[in-house]
Scaffold this active site. Structure first.
Site, PDB file in Angstrom:
ATOM      1  CG  ASP A  42       3.582   1.549   9.466  1.00  0.00           C
ATOM      2  OD1 ASP A  42       3.194   2.425  10.253  1.00  0.00           O
ATOM      3  OD2 ASP A  42       3.786   1.762   8.252  1.00  0.00           O
ATOM      4  CG  ASP A  54       7.018  20.781   9.616  1.00  0.00           C
ATOM      5  OD1 ASP A  54       6.351  19.736   9.735  1.00  0.00           O
ATOM      6  OD2 ASP A  54       8.135  20.942  10.156  1.00  0.00           O
ATOM      7  CG  LEU A  55       9.868  18.020   7.905  1.00  0.00           C
ATOM      8  CD1 LEU A  55      10.157  16.614   8.432  1.00  0.00           C
ATOM      9  CD2 LEU A  55      11.132  18.878   8.007  1.00  0.00           C
ATOM     10  NE  ARG A  84      -1.593  12.875   7.531  1.00  0.00           N
ATOM     11  CZ  ARG A  84      -0.427  13.307   7.117  1.00  0.00           C
ATOM     12  NH1 ARG A  84       0.320  12.581   6.335  1.00  0.00           N
ATOM     13  NH2 ARG A  84      -0.005  14.490   7.468  1.00  0.00           N
ATOM     14  NE  ARG A 127      -6.431   4.280   5.849  1.00  0.00           N
ATOM     15  CZ  ARG A 127      -5.443   4.450   6.723  1.00  0.00           C
ATOM     16  NH1 ARG A 127      -5.659   4.335   7.996  1.00  0.00           N
ATOM     17  NH2 ARG A 127      -4.225   4.735   6.301  1.00  0.00           N
ATOM     18  CE  LYS A 139      -1.585   1.615   4.092  1.00  0.00           C
ATOM     19  NZ  LYS A 139      -1.341   3.020   4.435  1.00  0.00           N
ATOM     20  CG  ASN A 140       2.391   2.657   3.565  1.00  0.00           C
ATOM     21  OD1 ASN A 140       1.219   2.996   3.342  1.00  0.00           O
ATOM     22  ND2 ASN A 140       2.845   2.397   4.784  1.00  0.00           N
ATOM     23  CB  ILE A 147       7.380   7.057  14.346  1.00  0.00           C
ATOM     24  CG1 ILE A 147       8.713   6.312  14.183  1.00  0.00           C
ATOM     25  CG2 ILE A 147       6.991   7.731  13.029  1.00  0.00           C
ATOM     26  CD1 ILE A 147       9.877   7.142  13.710  1.00  0.00           C
ATOM     27  NE  ARG A 184       0.617  11.053   9.941  1.00  0.00           N
ATOM     28  CZ  ARG A 184       0.153   9.949   9.362  1.00  0.00           C
ATOM     29  NH1 ARG A 184      -0.905   9.336   9.867  1.00  0.00           N
ATOM     30  NH2 ARG A 184       0.724   9.451   8.285  1.00  0.00           N
ATOM     31  N   PRO A 185       1.881  16.895  10.987  1.00  0.00           N
ATOM     32  CG  PRO A 185       3.868  17.509  12.069  1.00  0.00           C
ATOM     33  CD  PRO A 185       2.704  16.562  12.161  1.00  0.00           C
ATOM     34  CB  CYS A 207      -4.868  10.784  11.094  1.00  0.00           C
ATOM     35  SG  CYS A 207      -3.325  10.010  11.555  1.00  0.00           S
TER      36      CYS A 207
END
Ligand code: EPZ
Length: 419
Positions: free
Chosen positions: A306, A124-125, A92, A398, A22-23, A328, A121-122, A116
């Site tokens: 995960d 900014d990066l 997300r 999901r 998935k990822n 994390i 879940r920023p 979430c």
């Protein structure tokens, strides 16, 4: 509404054919926006998140066709650059489309995905990296509007943390930028190697993916190709932990064992016999598991966040203690309260969870609070006495194509039931 009904106590004996990741599939689908001509992704898992990504592609004007486990994407006619809230909210990680849409269309407008179930879940990066490449980005409340007033140009970028999503977004924007990009402290996850592998096959010039420094020499255009999505290492870990928890012997096929190196010593410490082939892994569970000792999650190649919940589920009935430190995500112990309903003895203090193994877990009514936490409940239920009902299946769906089908094939007593 549906729930899973699991009657525990039956050891697993059987094979699991691991699906495409998935990822990896999600950033790959986002990358297809950059290409002229058709790409066929083989081994795309049938997941609600993958469908959500296809929905975004269609909205952009791409043609998207699914045939079995392959998805063909042709972005030649894509022209839309604004993704509505309703599509963004379905997944997300849809923020990974920001880099590719803006690079392809010269602008992008989408709504910020926000926090979430795992906590804040920023992004900014992501925004820092994209701005360094020449994107003008305005944030108005939850909306992000990006434009590329003077074209994208390569840059030297350093991430303060090796964020997977930010590395992907920056890579997607850098491949068509003018000149060289050097990304330091990049994420090293195997999914990055897969993304770079696809983009290079399409004509990009990326080197160093899978290491902390990635170089990209910008090219003028990319052309679609056929590409096989890498095996899902988190799904593989889930089956191994289910096998450990339920007892028995499981064999995983279509897997890349090197991606699970951080899990094997822990499973062996718990008393499992783990044998590794070229693209297979077998696990034989002992009569009673031992605790796994201390586990600290971290960026690849450290132990993945995960896999934390499913391993914890297997430790609940171990003889001895196991300790988990989650570095994390700020809120990734929500499965603990559900495991406690099944009789698990787990104490959480800040980012640490201490599991004191108990002799027995018992069936209970529980609810998946997030994707991997949901899979953990299934793993625990397989080793529990009696019947467990797991609700909140939208989370599990999901990331697992059909969890109950794969586990039932290995002998689990598991059914999906409509309430
Ligand atoms: C990816 O999320 C995965 N999702 C997650 O998988 C996985 O848990 C995570 O990487 C870590 O391995 C996908 O690939 C679709 P990150 P991502 O950016 O990219 C902070 C699953 O169960 N951060 O590496 O969002 C962030 O808050 C999921 O399949 C910033 O501070 O993860 C977090 O604490 C869930 N600023 C940490 O970095 C940023 O701009 C790791 O996030 C970005 C991230």
């Amino acid at each position: 509404m549906q729930h899973l009904q699991i009657r525990g106590g039956t050891p697993l004996f059987g094979e699991f054919f691991v699906h495409g990741a998935k990822n990896s599939a999600l950033p790959l689908l986002a990358a297809a926006v950059l290409c002229q001509g058709e790409t066929v992704f083989e081994g795309c898992p049938g997941l609600s998140d993958v469908e959500a990504a296809c929905g975004i592609l269609r909205h952009l004007g791409c043609s998207v066709r699914r045939e079995g486990s392959s998805i063909a994407v042709d972005a030649s006619a894509a022209g839309e650059s604004c993704v509505p809230d309703s599509l963004m909210r379905k997944m997300r990680s849809s923020v990974v489309f920001l880099g590719s849409i803006a690079a392809r269309m010269g602008e992008a407008s989408l709504c910020f995905p926000g926090g979430c179930e795992l906590g804040a879940r920023p992004i900014d990066l992501h925004l820092m990296g994209l701005r360094a490449l020449g994107m003008a980005i305005e944030e108005e409340g939850r909306y992000i509007r990006a434009s590329v007033p003077h074209g994208l140009r390569g840059a030297k970028i350093r991430l303060r943390f090796p964020s997977v999503g930010a590395t992907e977004n920056i890579l997607l924007a850098a491949v068509l930028a003018k000149g060289e990009t050097v990304l330091e402290n990049a994420a090293c996850e195997p999914e990055l190697i897969d993304l770079a592998g696809y983009l290079n096959r399409c004509g990009a010039r990326i080197s160093g993916a899978g290491t902390g420094t990635i170089q990209v020499e910008g090219v003028q255009s990319l052309k679609g190709c056929r590409y096989k999505v890498m095996p899902d290492r988190i799904e593989a870990a889930t089956w191994l932990c289910c096998g450990a928890s339920a007892g028995g012997e499981v064999l995983l096929r279509q897997v890349c064992p090197a991606h699970l190196e951080s899990l094997f010593p822990l499973l062996r410490k718990m008393g499992c016999r783990v044998d590794v082939g070229r693209d297979s892994i077998s696990l034989k569970s002992p009569p009673r598991l031992a605790g796994c000792g201390g586990v600290v999650t971290g960026p690849y190649p450290e132990f993945p966040t995960d896999m934390q919940a499913v391993l914890m589920a297997a430790c609940c009935r171990a003889a001895g203690e196991s300790r988990f430190t989650e570095t994390i995500f700020e809120n990734r112990f929500r499965h603990v309260a559900e495991l406690q309903k099944m009789g698990a003895d787990i104490a959480v203090e800040g980012i640490c969870a201490k599991v004191a193994g108990v002799e027995r877990l018992h069936g209970a009514e529980v609810s998946a609070t997030d994707l991997r936490g949901g899979a953990a409940l299934a793993a625990a239920a397989l080793g529990a006495e009696g019947v467990t009902k797991i609700g909140g299946l939208c989370h599990i769906d999901r990331g697992y194509e059909c969890l109950e089908r794969d586990l039932a094939l290995a002998g689990a007593d598991i059914r999906r039931i409509a309430d």
